[in-house]
Motif scaffolding. Sequence first.
Motif, short mmCIF file in Angstrom:
data_model
loop_
_atom_site.label_atom_id
_atom_site.label_comp_id
_atom_site.label_asym_id
_atom_site.label_seq_id
_atom_site.Cartn_x
_atom_site.Cartn_y
_atom_site.Cartn_z
N ILE A 35 1.18 -1.69 -0.14
CA ILE A 35 0.02 -0.13 -0.26
C ILE A 35 1.04 1.23 0.29
CG2 ILE A 35 -1.65 1.57 1.40
CD1 ILE A 35 -2.95 -1.77 2.42
N THR A 36 0.83 2.36 -0.91
CA THR A 36 1.43 3.70 -1.26
C THR A 36 0.05 4.46 -0.24
OG1 THR A 36 0.46 4.23 -2.73
CG2 THR A 36 2.97 2.90 -2.88
N ASP A 37 0.86 6.24 -0.67
CA ASP A 37 0.24 6.81 0.47
C ASP A 37 -1.19 6.85 -0.64
OD1 ASP A 37 1.21 8.06 -1.84
OD2 ASP A 37 1.84 9.56 -1.37
N GLU A 38 -0.94 6.35 -1.83
CA GLU A 38 -1.96 6.55 -2.83
C GLU A 38 -3.37 5.70 -2.53
OE1 GLU A 38 -3.89 5.68 -6.91
OE2 GLU A 38 -1.94 6.38 -7.28
N GLY A 39 -3.03 4.52 -2.09
CA GLY A 39 -3.87 2.80 -0.92
C GLY A 39 -4.46 4.10 0.02
N CYS A 40 -3.50 4.88 0.64
CA CYS A 40 -4.07 5.23 2.26
C CYS A 40 -4.78 6.64 2.35
CB CYS A 40 -2.86 5.80 3.13
SG CYS A 40 -2.68 5.93 4.82
N ALA A 41 -4.73 7.03 1.23
CA ALA A 41 -5.28 8.30 1.11
C ALA A 41 -7.42 7.77 0.50
CB ALA A 41 -5.26 8.76 -0.33
N ALA A 42 -7.21 6.37 0.30
CA ALA A 42 -8.54 5.75 -0.03
C ALA A 42 -9.15 5.29 1.43
CB ALA A 42 -8.75 4.44 -1.16
N LEU A 43 -8.56 4.97 1.91
CA LEU A 43 -8.37 4.42 2.74
C LEU A 43 -8.39 4.52 4.28
CD1 LEU A 43 -8.31 1.02 5.04
CD2 LEU A 43 -6.37 1.68 5.62
N THR A 44 -8.01 5.98 4.49
CA THR A 44 -8.37 7.11 5.47
C THR A 44 -9.52 7.52 5.20
OG1 THR A 44 -6.82 8.61 4.09
CG2 THR A 44 -5.91 7.12 6.33
N SER A 45 -10.24 8.17 3.78
CA SER A 45 -11.69 8.81 3.63
C SER A 45 -12.44 7.99 3.92
CB SER A 45 -11.10 8.49 2.02
OG SER A 45 -12.56 9.34 1.35
N ALA A 46 -11.50 6.67 3.53
CA ALA A 46 -12.98 5.84 3.94
C ALA A 46 -13.31 5.93 6.17
CB ALA A 46 -13.43 4.08 3.92
N LEU A 47 -12.49 5.73 6.23
CA LEU A 47 -11.89 5.80 8.31
C LEU A 47 -12.70 7.29 8.39
CD1 LEU A 47 -8.85 4.28 9.13
CD2 LEU A 47 -10.57 2.80 8.52
N ARG A 48 -12.43 8.31 7.62
CA ARG A 48 -13.19 9.72 8.02
C ARG A 48 -14.65 9.40 7.91
NH1 ARG A 48 -9.48 11.81 5.51
NH2 ARG A 48 -10.17 12.32 3.16
N SER A 49 -14.78 8.81 6.91
CA SER A 49 -16.95 8.60 6.42
C SER A 49 -17.33 7.76 7.88
CB SER A 49 -16.84 8.43 5.42
OG SER A 49 -16.67 7.28 4.56
N ASN A 50 -16.93 7.02 8.17
CA ASN A 50 -17.58 6.21 9.58
C ASN A 50 -15.43 5.28 10.11
OD1 ASN A 50 -19.03 3.47 10.75
ND2 ASN A 50 -18.40 2.06 8.88
N PRO A 51 -15.99 6.65 11.20
CA PRO A 51 -14.52 6.25 12.31
C PRO A 51 -14.97 5.62 13.32
CG PRO A 51 -16.05 7.98 12.31
CD PRO A 51 -16.51 7.99 11.44
N SER A 52 -16.50 5.46 14.07
CA SER A 52 -16.50 4.57 15.36
C SER A 52 -16.04 3.59 15.99
CB SER A 52 -17.58 5.16 15.50
OG SER A 52 -18.78 4.76 14.83
N HIS A 53 -16.06 3.10 14.56
CA HIS A 53 -15.43 0.78 15.23
C HIS A 53 -14.53 0.50 15.09
CE1 HIS A 53 -20.23 0.33 15.11
NE2 HIS A 53 -19.47 2.04 13.45
N LEU A 54 -13.28 0.68 14.22
CA LEU A 54 -12.09 0.80 14.09
C LEU A 54 -11.48 0.78 15.09
CD1 LEU A 54 -10.45 -1.21 11.86
CD2 LEU A 54 -9.80 0.94 10.95
N ARG A 55 -10.76 -0.25 15.81
CA ARG A 55 -10.03 -0.29 17.18
C ARG A 55 -8.33 -0.37 17.04
NH1 ARG A 55 -14.53 1.59 18.38
NH2 ARG A 55 -16.02 1.38 19.93
N ASP A 56 -8.26 -1.66 16.10
CA ASP A 56 -6.68 -1.94 16.04
C ASP A 56 -6.52 -1.34 14.38
OD1 ASP A 56 -4.75 -3.55 15.73
OD2 ASP A 56 -5.21 -4.59 17.60
N LEU A 57 -5.61 -0.81 13.85
CA LEU A 57 -5.70 -0.93 12.76
C LEU A 57 -3.64 -1.57 12.42
CD1 LEU A 57 -5.49 -0.04 9.49
CD2 LEU A 57 -5.44 2.47 10.18
N ASN A 58 -3.52 -1.97 11.29
CA ASN A 58 -2.06 -2.41 11.02
C ASN A 58 -1.48 -2.45 9.80
OD1 ASN A 58 0.43 -3.36 10.76
ND2 ASN A 58 0.06 -5.24 11.87
N LEU A 59 -0.89 -1.33 9.83
CA LEU A 59 -0.10 -0.76 8.13
C LEU A 59 1.13 -0.88 7.98
CD1 LEU A 59 -2.98 1.91 7.32
CD2 LEU A 59 -3.03 0.20 6.49
#
Length: 192
Positions: A81-105
């Motif tokens: 995953i590059t910064d481009e993929g991270c952009a898609a991932l973080t965009s998703a997390l911003r729109s639904n941030p309340s459940h994810l507790r553990d993220l390993n990148l």
Amino acid sequence: MKVLQKLLPVIKESRSVQLYNCGVTDKGCAALTSALRSNPSHLRELDLSWNKLRYSVKLLSDVLQDPQCKLEKLGLSDCDITDEGCAALTSALRSNPSHLRDLNLSWNKLRDSGVKLLSDVLQDPHCKLEKLRLSDCGVTDKGCSALTSGLRSNPSHLRELDLSKNKLRDSSKKLLSDLKKDPHYKLETLHY
């Protein structure tokens, strides 16, 4: 791919899916995300580490932004995953941030730009992330500064942070250590 196709009906109903180091490709990830989209509220843990998902992370992000998605733990270490993929991932997390507790990148090429995007997610008061692993992601002092700024904005949740094997100087390590020592922050475990 044939084995994954046979597993898809089971995956739709599973609370935990562990597909690390399984040779999942873009095509396999497309099939997987299609299955997850049909029942996004069931899955709580997904580990796709050590697969080359580079562009497929965008497909996965579509599932994560679904308000019905209740994923709590996501493993994507060494997925190219590059910064481009991270952009898609973080965009998703911003729109639904309340459940994810553990993220390993860990072991991805996120660099400072990807970490800056993650720090924006951490600033959201709805973000409940408790564990964040970013080992060997090409993070420098600039990325560390953005990350600590994000943590200062929302100090109540992150308990574990791994920034080991990055290019951090002593000044950045001190910023992180000061956060860990400060009683206003919940950071208990820190690796750098």
